[in-house]
Design an enzyme around this catalytic site. Structure first.
Site, short mmCIF file in Angstrom:
data_model
loop_
_atom_site.label_atom_id
_atom_site.label_comp_id
_atom_site.label_asym_id
_atom_site.label_seq_id
_atom_site.Cartn_x
_atom_site.Cartn_y
_atom_site.Cartn_z
N GLY A 256 46.09 44.54 32.92
CA GLY A 256 47.30 44.94 33.28
C GLY A 256 48.40 44.98 32.42
O GLY A 256 49.29 45.74 32.54
N CYS B 12 38.16 47.27 39.59
CA CYS B 12 39.59 46.98 39.12
C CYS B 12 40.47 48.29 39.09
O CYS B 12 39.80 49.27 38.58
CB CYS B 12 39.34 46.65 37.65
SG CYS B 12 40.79 46.30 36.51
N ASN B 13 41.57 48.39 39.79
CA ASN B 13 42.33 49.27 39.77
C ASN B 13 42.92 49.68 38.54
O ASN B 13 43.04 50.92 38.20
CB ASN B 13 43.58 49.11 40.74
CG ASN B 13 43.10 48.80 42.05
OD1 ASN B 13 43.23 49.73 42.98
ND2 ASN B 13 42.73 47.67 42.53
N CYS C 27 45.49 45.74 43.42
CA CYS C 27 44.93 44.92 42.65
C CYS C 27 43.83 44.04 43.09
O CYS C 27 44.00 43.30 44.11
CB CYS C 27 45.75 44.17 41.67
SG CYS C 27 45.06 43.18 40.33
N THR C 28 42.57 44.08 42.70
CA THR C 28 41.22 43.55 43.21
C THR C 28 41.67 41.79 43.26
O THR C 28 41.29 41.08 44.23
CB THR C 28 40.12 43.65 42.66
OG1 THR C 28 40.37 43.34 41.45
CG2 THR C 28 40.00 45.15 43.06
N1 DGL Z 1 41.96 43.38 38.96
C1 DGL Z 1 42.49 44.09 38.21
C2 DGL Z 1 42.82 45.27 39.15
O1 DGL Z 1 42.32 45.56 40.33
C3 DGL Z 1 43.34 43.86 37.03
C4 DGL Z 1 43.99 42.73 36.65
C5 DGL Z 1 44.49 42.49 35.29
O2 DGL Z 1 43.49 42.06 34.78
O3 DGL Z 1 45.70 42.75 35.14
O4 DGL Z 1 43.88 45.97 38.78
#
Ligand code: DGL
Length: 258
Positions: free
Chosen positions: A45, A75-76, A187-188
């Site tokens: 992110g 992952c978004n 965010c997941t």
């Molecule tokens: N889990 C991730 C998402 O859905 C990203 C988290 C990250 O690495 O910043 O955006």
């Protein structure tokens, strides 16, 4: 090998995508899954699009070497940064991505107050701007970048209630809680905070996420290609992580069982 018997690759910057893996497994229990957590390179992110795309290519090449029939970008952030590029590069491979569920949060409502919690990159990318344009309508949408909530999961601090609640208090210090209608978990990693958020937010606030939509979408794509695994046994889950530190494997299994 018959495509229907092949595994499905699921990846994330780290361990947040395990929340998606759990829902995938619930919806399609007889599929095999290979999960890749990129913890050595997390968080995504706060990285650039180019850095994230490079990682996604390496991960998808690994999945292809394992003979997967589809890939879920759980992952978004990676979806906003790289999905368009990846779909062009791997045209024969179904690639399912994720986006903050603003569509669900704004369906049938007007003048609602909505907070979207996501990573800084997701919120500043063009994909999110397009999403806002399409679905915001008359609702008031506040963007809330929450990178610290990713770190808390990756550092195995999720069970430390003080750490979590103090962090939530800090992020919500300027939000008028009395008027808060919906919170989108964009965010997941944030799915693991559902119980905390239910306690922290007013009872009337709806929590919305994109996990189930993504899982259903994958199922439809596989159905259409007649590639759902029709065998009647429980599928396997294999977990990989880019970090050599064994703590991530332990933590992955802990989150899977959570
Ligand atoms: N889990 C991730 C998402 O859905 C990203 C988290 C990250 O690495 O910043 O955006």
């Amino acid at each position: 090998m018959d495509n229907s018997k092949k595994a499905i690759g699921v990846f994330d910057s780290g361990l947040g995508g395990i929340s998606v893996l759990k829902d995938l497994k619930k919806l399609m229990p007889n599929e095999d899954f290979i999960y890749f957590g990129d913890s050595a390179y997390a968080p995504y992110g706060v990285k650039t699009k180019e850095q994230i795309t490079k990682r996604c290519v390496e991960i998808i090449d690994f999945f292809i070497s394992q003979g997967v029939k589809a890939v879920v970008i759980a992952c978004n952030t990676a979806t906003s940064a790289s999905a368009n590029y990846l779909r062009k590069k791997y045209q024969d491979l179904p690639i399912i991505g994720m986006e903050p569920a603003l569509k669900v949060a704004t369906q049938g409502v007007k003048n609602n107050n909505i907070v979207v919690m996501a990573t800084p990159l997701t919120l500043k990318e063009k994909k999110f701007e397009t999403l806002m344009h399409k679905f915001r309508g008359n609702n008031k949408v506040v963007k809330m970048p929450c990178p610290k909530l990713v770190e808390i999961v990756e550092n195995d601090l999720l069970d430390d209630k003080n750490v979590v609640i103090n962090q939530l208090k800090d992020y919500y210090k300027n939000v008028n809680m009395n008027n808060l209608d919906s919170v989108v978990l964009g965010c997941t990693h944030f799915i693991f905070y559902r119980d905390y958020l239910n306690e922290f937010l007013p009872a009337k606030t709806h929590l919305v996420d994109g996990n189930i939509g993504t899982c259903r979408h994958l199922k439809e794509v596989l159905e259409e290609k007649d590639e759902l695994n029709k065998e009647n046994n429980i599928g396997k889950i294999e977990i990989y992580n880019s970090s050599d530190d064994q703590k991530y494997m332990k933590l992955s299994n802990k989150l899977l069982a959570r």
